[in-house]
Scaffold this motif. Structure first.
Motif, PDB file in Angstrom:
ATOM      1  N   LEU A 100       0.833  -1.190   0.000  1.00  0.00           N
ATOM      2  CA  LEU A 100       0.000   0.000   0.000  1.00  0.00           C
ATOM      3  C   LEU A 100       0.874   1.248   0.000  1.00  0.00           C
ATOM      4  CD1 LEU A 100      -2.673  -0.925   2.673  1.00  0.00           C
ATOM      5  CD2 LEU A 100      -2.985  -0.844   0.218  1.00  0.00           C
ATOM      6  N   GLY A 101       0.330   2.325  -0.494  1.00  0.00           N
ATOM      7  CA  GLY A 101       1.041   3.596  -0.497  1.00  0.00           C
ATOM      8  C   GLY A 101       1.136   4.171   0.910  1.00  0.00           C
ATOM      9  N   PHE A 102       1.879   5.267   1.016  1.00  0.00           N
ATOM     10  CA  PHE A 102       2.131   5.868   2.332  1.00  0.00           C
ATOM     11  C   PHE A 102       0.844   6.252   3.032  1.00  0.00           C
ATOM     12  CE2 PHE A 102       2.658   9.772   4.797  1.00  0.00           C
ATOM     13  CZ  PHE A 102       3.504   9.307   5.782  1.00  0.00           C
ATOM     14  N   PHE A 103      -0.068   6.951   2.342  1.00  0.00           N
ATOM     15  CA  PHE A 103      -1.278   7.452   2.996  1.00  0.00           C
ATOM     16  C   PHE A 103      -2.227   6.326   3.371  1.00  0.00           C
ATOM     17  CE2 PHE A 103       0.306  11.087   0.597  1.00  0.00           C
ATOM     18  CZ  PHE A 103       0.381  12.021   1.620  1.00  0.00           C
ATOM     19  N   ARG A 104      -2.349   5.314   2.525  1.00  0.00           N
ATOM     20  CA  ARG A 104      -3.230   4.193   2.867  1.00  0.00           C
ATOM     21  C   ARG A 104      -2.660   3.368   4.013  1.00  0.00           C
ATOM     22  NH1 ARG A 104      -6.690   1.940  -2.085  1.00  0.00           N
ATOM     23  NH2 ARG A 104      -7.139   3.951  -3.005  1.00  0.00           N
ATOM     24  N   ARG A 105      -1.333   3.223   4.048  1.00  0.00           N
ATOM     25  CA  ARG A 105      -0.713   2.523   5.182  1.00  0.00           C
ATOM     26  C   ARG A 105      -0.968   3.279   6.472  1.00  0.00           C
ATOM     27  NH1 ARG A 105       4.335   1.924   2.293  1.00  0.00           N
ATOM     28  NH2 ARG A 105       5.034   3.635   3.567  1.00  0.00           N
ATOM     29  N   ARG A 106      -0.830   4.599   6.417  1.00  0.00           N
ATOM     30  CA  ARG A 106      -1.033   5.412   7.612  1.00  0.00           C
ATOM     31  C   ARG A 106      -2.493   5.327   8.072  1.00  0.00           C
ATOM     32  NH1 ARG A 106       0.543  11.641   7.447  1.00  0.00           N
ATOM     33  NH2 ARG A 106      -1.316  11.673   6.154  1.00  0.00           N
ATOM     34  N   ALA A 107      -3.426   5.371   7.127  1.00  0.00           N
ATOM     35  CA  ALA A 107      -4.843   5.281   7.496  1.00  0.00           C
ATOM     36  C   ALA A 107      -5.160   3.909   8.090  1.00  0.00           C
ATOM     37  CB  ALA A 107      -5.715   5.538   6.278  1.00  0.00           C
ATOM     38  N   ALA A 108      -4.592   2.862   7.509  1.00  0.00           N
ATOM     39  CA  ALA A 108      -4.837   1.519   8.032  1.00  0.00           C
ATOM     40  C   ALA A 108      -4.246   1.366   9.428  1.00  0.00           C
ATOM     41  CB  ALA A 108      -4.237   0.479   7.093  1.00  0.00           C
ATOM     42  N   ARG A 109      -3.091   1.972   9.651  1.00  0.00           N
ATOM     43  CA  ARG A 109      -2.460   1.894  10.976  1.00  0.00           C
ATOM     44  C   ARG A 109      -3.302   2.637  12.006  1.00  0.00           C
ATOM     45  NH1 ARG A 109       1.543   4.350  14.269  1.00  0.00           N
ATOM     46  NH2 ARG A 109       2.825   2.758  15.243  1.00  0.00           N
ATOM     47  N   ARG A 110      -3.798   3.829  11.640  1.00  0.00           N
ATOM     48  CA  ARG A 110      -4.652   4.578  12.568  1.00  0.00           C
ATOM     49  C   ARG A 110      -5.914   3.802  12.896  1.00  0.00           C
ATOM     50  NH1 ARG A 110      -6.401   9.338  10.034  1.00  0.00           N
ATOM     51  NH2 ARG A 110      -5.038   9.021   8.279  1.00  0.00           N
ATOM     52  N   ARG A 111      -6.512   3.173  11.874  1.00  0.00           N
ATOM     53  CA  ARG A 111      -7.717   2.374  12.076  1.00  0.00           C
ATOM     54  C   ARG A 111      -7.436   1.207  13.027  1.00  0.00           C
ATOM     55  NH1 ARG A 111      -8.741   0.465   6.910  1.00  0.00           N
ATOM     56  NH2 ARG A 111      -8.499   2.583   6.177  1.00  0.00           N
ATOM     57  N   ALA A 112      -6.301   0.532  12.836  1.00  0.00           N
ATOM     58  CA  ALA A 112      -5.960  -0.604  13.689  1.00  0.00           C
ATOM     59  C   ALA A 112      -5.702  -0.168  15.117  1.00  0.00           C
ATOM     60  CB  ALA A 112      -4.737  -1.316  13.122  1.00  0.00           C
ATOM     61  N   MET A 113      -5.039   0.984  15.271  1.00  0.00           N
ATOM     62  CA  MET A 113      -4.762   1.462  16.636  1.00  0.00           C
ATOM     63  C   MET A 113      -6.046   1.874  17.345  1.00  0.00           C
ATOM     64  SD  MET A 113      -1.135   3.371  16.160  1.00  0.00           S
ATOM     65  CE  MET A 113      -0.873   3.599  17.877  1.00  0.00           C
ATOM     66  N   ARG A 114      -6.987   2.499  16.608  1.00  0.00           N
ATOM     67  CA  ARG A 114      -8.272   2.864  17.191  1.00  0.00           C
ATOM     68  C   ARG A 114      -9.034   1.615  17.623  1.00  0.00           C
ATOM     69  NH1 ARG A 114     -10.674   5.572  12.835  1.00  0.00           N
ATOM     70  NH2 ARG A 114      -8.871   6.895  12.608  1.00  0.00           N
ATOM     71  N   LYS A 115      -8.993   0.592  16.774  1.00  0.00           N
ATOM     72  CA  LYS A 115      -9.688  -0.657  17.078  1.00  0.00           C
ATOM     73  C   LYS A 115      -9.070  -1.330  18.313  1.00  0.00           C
ATOM     74  CE  LYS A 115     -11.088  -4.913  14.785  1.00  0.00           C
ATOM     75  NZ  LYS A 115     -10.995  -5.699  13.566  1.00  0.00           N
ATOM     76  N   ARG A 116      -7.743  -1.296  18.404  1.00  0.00           N
ATOM     77  CA  ARG A 116      -7.067  -1.913  19.536  1.00  0.00           C
ATOM     78  C   ARG A 116      -7.368  -1.167  20.838  1.00  0.00           C
ATOM     79  NH1 ARG A 116      -0.892  -1.640  19.252  1.00  0.00           N
ATOM     80  NH2 ARG A 116      -1.353  -2.246  17.128  1.00  0.00           N
ATOM     81  N   LYS A 117      -7.488   0.171  20.742  1.00  0.00           N
ATOM     82  CA  LYS A 117      -7.748   0.968  21.930  1.00  0.00           C
ATOM     83  C   LYS A 117      -9.157   0.711  22.475  1.00  0.00           C
ATOM     84  CE  LYS A 117      -8.504   5.531  22.134  1.00  0.00           C
ATOM     85  NZ  LYS A 117      -8.266   6.961  21.893  1.00  0.00           N
ATOM     86  N   ASN A 118     -10.127   0.512  21.594  1.00  0.00           N
ATOM     87  CA  ASN A 118     -11.510   0.315  22.015  1.00  0.00           C
ATOM     88  C   ASN A 118     -11.834  -1.138  22.360  1.00  0.00           C
ATOM     89  OD1 ASN A 118     -12.006   3.005  21.667  1.00  0.00           O
ATOM     90  ND2 ASN A 118     -12.713   2.769  19.559  1.00  0.00           N
ATOM     91  N   ALA A 119     -10.936  -2.061  22.066  1.00  0.00           N
ATOM     92  CA  ALA A 119     -11.222  -3.473  22.317  1.00  0.00           C
ATOM     93  C   ALA A 119     -11.151  -3.771  23.817  1.00  0.00           C
ATOM     94  CB  ALA A 119     -10.224  -4.349  21.578  1.00  0.00           C
ATOM     95  N   VAL A 120     -11.911  -4.771  24.238  1.00  0.00           N
ATOM     96  CA  VAL A 120     -11.906  -5.193  25.632  1.00  0.00           C
ATOM     97  C   VAL A 120     -10.631  -5.990  25.880  1.00  0.00           C
ATOM     98  CG1 VAL A 120     -13.123  -6.567  27.358  1.00  0.00           C
ATOM     99  CG2 VAL A 120     -14.412  -5.295  25.631  1.00  0.00           C
TER     100      VAL A 120
END
Length: 99
Positions: free
Chosen positions: A60-80
């Protein structure tokens, strides 16, 4: 300096063996003459066809990698949080007969 010496040495070796190049041209002619007498047979394919599964996804390109990383970190933060290594057991019951 070392590379130049090696190149001169290889050029000198090429000048010393003109017979090897003549032998190659004769052998190629013999191979072509022998090969033309046989009919062309298709090369067997031993691998099973797996569709388009051999194509590799490009990175993936730089911006899509960054967006995917932010999405994963948000998901990890909200997970039980999962309790790892903790085994919970019920209280022991008195099933042994008394003497």
């Amino acid at each position: 300096m070392y590379k130049i010496v090696v190149l001169f040495f290889l050029a000198f070796l090429l000048l010393l063996s003109p017979g090897a190049t003549q032998a190659d041209s004769i052998s190629e002619a013999a191979i072509e003459a022998a090969g033309s007498s046989y009919p062309k047979v298709p090369r067997p394919n031993y691998k099973k066809y797996r569709g388009n599964s051999r194509s590799k996804h490009k990175r993936l390109g730089f911006f899509r990698r960054r967006a995917a990383r932010r999405r994963a970190m948000r998901k990890r933060k909200n997970a039980v949080p999962v309790r790892k290594g903790v085994i919970s057991v019920d209280e022991p019951k008195g099933t042994m007969p008394k003497r």
